[in-house]
Design an enzyme around this catalytic site. Structure first.
Site, PDB file in Angstrom:
ATOM      1  N   LYS A 114      -3.115 -15.864   5.160  1.00  0.00           N
ATOM      2  CA  LYS A 114      -2.287 -15.658   3.966  1.00  0.00           C
ATOM      3  C   LYS A 114      -1.038 -14.848   4.328  1.00  0.00           C
ATOM      4  CE  LYS A 114      -3.300 -12.161   0.982  1.00  0.00           C
ATOM      5  NZ  LYS A 114      -2.105 -11.343   0.748  1.00  0.00           N
ATOM      6  N   ASN A 115      -1.255 -13.753   5.053  1.00  0.00           N
ATOM      7  CA  ASN A 115      -0.127 -12.851   5.316  1.00  0.00           C
ATOM      8  C   ASN A 115       0.857 -13.396   6.344  1.00  0.00           C
ATOM      9  OD1 ASN A 115      -1.135 -11.152   3.425  1.00  0.00           O
ATOM     10  ND2 ASN A 115      -1.854  -9.577   4.856  1.00  0.00           N
TER      11      ASN A 115
ATOM     12  N   CYS B 190       0.588  -0.825  -7.282  1.00  0.00           N
ATOM     13  CA  CYS B 190      -0.553  -1.725  -7.328  1.00  0.00           C
ATOM     14  C   CYS B 190      -1.769  -0.870  -7.629  1.00  0.00           C
ATOM     15  CB  CYS B 190      -0.703  -2.495  -6.026  1.00  0.00           C
ATOM     16  SG  CYS B 190      -1.175  -1.476  -4.653  1.00  0.00           S
TER      17      CYS B 190
ATOM     18  N   ARG C 293       3.206   2.069  -3.428  1.00  0.00           N
ATOM     19  CA  ARG C 293       3.704   1.044  -2.499  1.00  0.00           C
ATOM     20  C   ARG C 293       5.210   0.785  -2.633  1.00  0.00           C
ATOM     21  NH1 ARG C 293      -0.374  -3.818  -1.649  1.00  0.00           N
ATOM     22  NH2 ARG C 293       0.865  -3.992   0.232  1.00  0.00           N
TER      23      ARG C 293
ATOM     24  N   ASP D 221      -6.657  -3.515   5.565  1.00  0.00           N
ATOM     25  CA  ASP D 221      -7.182  -4.658   4.806  1.00  0.00           C
ATOM     26  C   ASP D 221      -8.660  -4.920   5.081  1.00  0.00           C
ATOM     27  OD1 ASP D 221      -4.798  -5.070   3.566  1.00  0.00           O
ATOM     28  OD2 ASP D 221      -4.204  -6.816   4.751  1.00  0.00           O
TER      29      ASP D 221
ATOM     30  N   ARG E 116      -6.962 -14.766  -4.608  1.00  0.00           N
ATOM     31  CA  ARG E 116      -5.636 -14.532  -4.039  1.00  0.00           C
ATOM     32  C   ARG E 116      -5.673 -14.669  -2.522  1.00  0.00           C
ATOM     33  NH1 ARG E 116      -3.603  -9.094  -4.788  1.00  0.00           N
ATOM     34  NH2 ARG E 116      -2.204 -10.024  -3.289  1.00  0.00           N
TER      35      ARG E 116
HETATM   36  C1  UD1 Z   1       1.246  -5.757   4.346  1.00  0.00           C
HETATM   37  C2  UD1 Z   1       0.131  -6.711   3.981  1.00  0.00           C
HETATM   38  C3  UD1 Z   1      -1.035  -5.947   3.396  1.00  0.00           C
HETATM   39  C4  UD1 Z   1      -1.475  -4.835   4.352  1.00  0.00           C
HETATM   40  C5  UD1 Z   1      -0.305  -3.966   4.766  1.00  0.00           C
HETATM   41  C6  UD1 Z   1      -0.665  -2.966   5.857  1.00  0.00           C
HETATM   42  C7  UD1 Z   1       1.239  -8.781   3.436  1.00  0.00           C
HETATM   43  C8  UD1 Z   1       1.661  -9.746   2.399  1.00  0.00           C
HETATM   44  N1  UD1 Z   1       0.647  -7.660   3.017  1.00  0.00           N
HETATM   45  O1  UD1 Z   1       1.666  -5.112   3.145  1.00  0.00           O
HETATM   46  O2  UD1 Z   1      -2.099  -6.864   3.180  1.00  0.00           O
HETATM   47  O3  UD1 Z   1      -2.433  -4.028   3.715  1.00  0.00           O
HETATM   48  O4  UD1 Z   1       0.760  -4.799   5.287  1.00  0.00           O
HETATM   49  O5  UD1 Z   1      -1.171  -3.619   6.958  1.00  0.00           O
HETATM   50  O6  UD1 Z   1       1.396  -9.030   4.622  1.00  0.00           O
HETATM   51  N2  UD1 Z   1       6.078   1.792   3.200  1.00  0.00           N
HETATM   52  C9  UD1 Z   1       7.053   2.620   2.696  1.00  0.00           C
HETATM   53  N3  UD1 Z   1       8.230   2.057   2.292  1.00  0.00           N
HETATM   54  C10 UD1 Z   1       8.465   0.715   2.383  1.00  0.00           C
HETATM   55  C11 UD1 Z   1       7.459  -0.109   2.915  1.00  0.00           C
HETATM   56  C12 UD1 Z   1       6.267   0.469   3.315  1.00  0.00           C
HETATM   57  O7  UD1 Z   1       6.859   3.842   2.589  1.00  0.00           O
HETATM   58  O8  UD1 Z   1       9.550   0.268   2.020  1.00  0.00           O
HETATM   59  C13 UD1 Z   1       4.796   2.385   3.647  1.00  0.00           C
HETATM   60  C14 UD1 Z   1       3.614   1.939   2.790  1.00  0.00           C
HETATM   61  O9  UD1 Z   1       3.463   2.727   1.640  1.00  0.00           O
HETATM   62  C15 UD1 Z   1       2.455   2.048   3.758  1.00  0.00           C
HETATM   63  C16 UD1 Z   1       3.090   1.687   5.088  1.00  0.00           C
HETATM   64  O10 UD1 Z   1       4.495   1.850   4.927  1.00  0.00           O
HETATM   65  O11 UD1 Z   1       1.994   3.357   3.809  1.00  0.00           O
HETATM   66  C17 UD1 Z   1       2.798   0.292   5.571  1.00  0.00           C
HETATM   67  O12 UD1 Z   1       3.034  -0.639   4.521  1.00  0.00           O
HETATM   68  P1  UD1 Z   1       3.534  -2.125   4.822  1.00  0.00           P
HETATM   69  O13 UD1 Z   1       3.185  -2.469   6.216  1.00  0.00           O
HETATM   70  O14 UD1 Z   1       4.955  -2.239   4.413  1.00  0.00           O
HETATM   71  O15 UD1 Z   1       2.644  -2.971   3.817  1.00  0.00           O
HETATM   72  P2  UD1 Z   1       3.056  -4.331   3.119  1.00  0.00           P
HETATM   73  O16 UD1 Z   1       4.039  -5.071   3.941  1.00  0.00           O
HETATM   74  O17 UD1 Z   1       3.368  -4.068   1.688  1.00  0.00           O
END
Ligand code: UD1
Length: 436
Positions: free
Chosen positions: A39-40, A133, A138, A321, A413
């Protein structure tokens, strides 16, 4: 040019919301299970098709609610999306809209992946802020700061990210912590920027490498994927792509735990142990017998595992995850383990539900102390998010008597036909319509 087209049909969501999963626990799982496409990995590749004008073909796409949500977002932007079995054909020749509306983005945060491609190809984007969420805020600040570094004018207006640019320019972007979403979004945007972009401390996840390879197949010039520094030499145009989605390592991990927790014996086909990072090492340390083949994994359950502490970390660490599923396993291990989530500090909505099944878990801050119990006992429980619901299914597979999981739309999902796959492995599991 028009800004957007509206229309989100939530009929399907409502119908799925009425389903529940009923499991009568106690069966050992045996046999072969084919792991679906990731999915990701599929979601950002689908968004990447917006970077070109043409017909892209993506194979091994899982049939999931999140994939149909992304297809819906792409259609709203003017694309034609044709699903056929596990293949998607996406024609972006008529893409001329640039708004991803709140109604869709709020149901799936990954909709924000269209931001980078839209600003790169159309010079503008209006994408709803995803909001929080179930387990925390997030933020998307890395995505926005990165786009600003690439020369876009980015602001927040009425709950929407509004980005405009007369042409992106390559830049150096340094992430405070590695972010999968921001790495993917900015890598996509940088493919069409003028000059070179250097991104440091990027995410190392296999889904990022898969996206980079797909983009390179479209004519992008990306190097360094899979390492902490990615370089993107901008090009003026990309062509439509063709690719095969990598196997879903989180689905694979979930089935591995299903084999272990039931004391069964499973062969996972179409999966890659090299994508599993620290997950397998952690389970082996707890006493699991896992054998990895070239594109298969065999798991042999044999009694209780040892309780072993675990801390989530970005790839190649143990994935957040899989934290909820690991907690279900540790609930029935022997001893006490401490599970710490360093990626999403509040990701513990599964804990009260696991407790309803008899688990002994206490949470303090981002740490859960799990005291293993002799047995779990079936009960009605509520799925609160995707991976939390997977943990409840795993617990239900071993809990005495019957477990009913409500709100299963969360599991739809991210897990392709989970009840069908588990039934084929011998689980007593069915999906029934719940009373509203
Ligand atoms: C993706 C995955 C999700 C997984 C996560 C971590 C998808 C669609 N989703 O989510 O399933 O749990 O990676 O492996 O691929 N952060 C910030 N600012 C930002 C972005 C992130 O502070 O702009 C922080 C987040 O709060 C978190 C960390 O960075 O603590 C990592 O998050 P991130 O890797 O961005 O997660 P997602 O891409 O949302």
């Amino acid at each position: 040019m028009e800004l957007s087209r509206s229309g989100t049909d939530t009929t399907e969501t409502r119908a799925l919301g009425m389903d529940k999963i009923v499991i009568r626990g106690g069966n050992k799982l045996e046999g072969m299970v084919r792991i679906s496409g990731s999915k990701n990995a599929a979601l950002p590749i689908m968004a990447a098709t917006l970077l070109s004008s043409g017909e892209s073909i993506i194979e091994n796409v899982p049939d999931l609610k999140d994939v149909s949500t992304m297809a819906h977002v792409l259609r709203i932007l003017g694309a034609q999306v044709r699903p056929e079995d596990n293949r998607l054909t996406i024609d972006t020749r008529a893409c001329r809209y640039w708004e991803a509306p709140y109604e869709l983005v709020r149901t799936m945060r990954a909709s924000v992946y269209v931001l980078g491609p839209l600003i790169a190809r159309l010079g503008r984007a209006r994408v709803s802020l995803p909001g929080g969420c179930a387990w925390g805020p997030r933020p998307v600040d890395f995505h926005l700061r990165g786009l600003t570094r690439l020369g876009a004018d980015v602001r927040i207006e009425h709950g929407y990210i509004v980005a405009e640019s007369q042409g992106l320019r390559g830049a150096e972007i340094v992430f405070e912590v590695p972010s999968v979403g921001a790495t993917a979004n900015l890598m996509m945007a940088a493919t069409l920027a003028k000059g070179k972009t250097v991104m440091r401390n990027v995410a190392l996840e296999p889904e990022i490498t898969a996206l980079a390879e797909y983009l390179n197949g479209m004519g992008a010039r990306i190097t360094g994927q899979g390492s902490p520094v990615i370089e993107v030499e901008g090009v003026s145009e990309l062509r439509a792509g063709k690719g095969v989605v990598i196997p879903d390592r989180i689905e694979a991990g979930t089935y591995i735990i299903a084999g272990l927790v039931t004391g069964g014996h499973l062969h996972l086909e179409n999966c890659s142990a090299s994508h599993m990072g620290g997950m397998i090492d952690q389970l082996v340390e707890a006493g699991a017998t896992i054998r990895a083949g070239e594109s298969s994994i065999e798991v042999q359950g044999s009694g209780r595992l040892r309780s072993v502490d675990m801390t989530t970390a970005p790839f190649p660490g143990f994935p957040t995850d899989m934290q909820a599923q690991y907690m279900a396993l540790m609930s029935l291990a022997s001893g006490t383990s401490v599970i710490t989530d360093e990626v999403f500090h509040d990701r513990f909505t599964h804990v009260p539900e696991l407790r309803r099944l008899g688990a002994d878990i206490e949470v303090e801050g981002n740490r859960a102390t799990v005291r293993a119990v002799d047995h779990l006992s079936g009960a009605p429980v509520m799925a609160s998010d995707l991976r939390a619901s997977a943990a409840l299914v795993l617990a239900g597979l071993v809990a005495e008597r019957q477990t009913e999981i409500l709100r299963v739309y969360h599991i739809d999902r991210g897990y392709e036909r989970i009840e069908v796959k588990l039934r084929l492995l011998g689980a007593d599991i069915e999906r029934v319509r719940a009373e509203m």
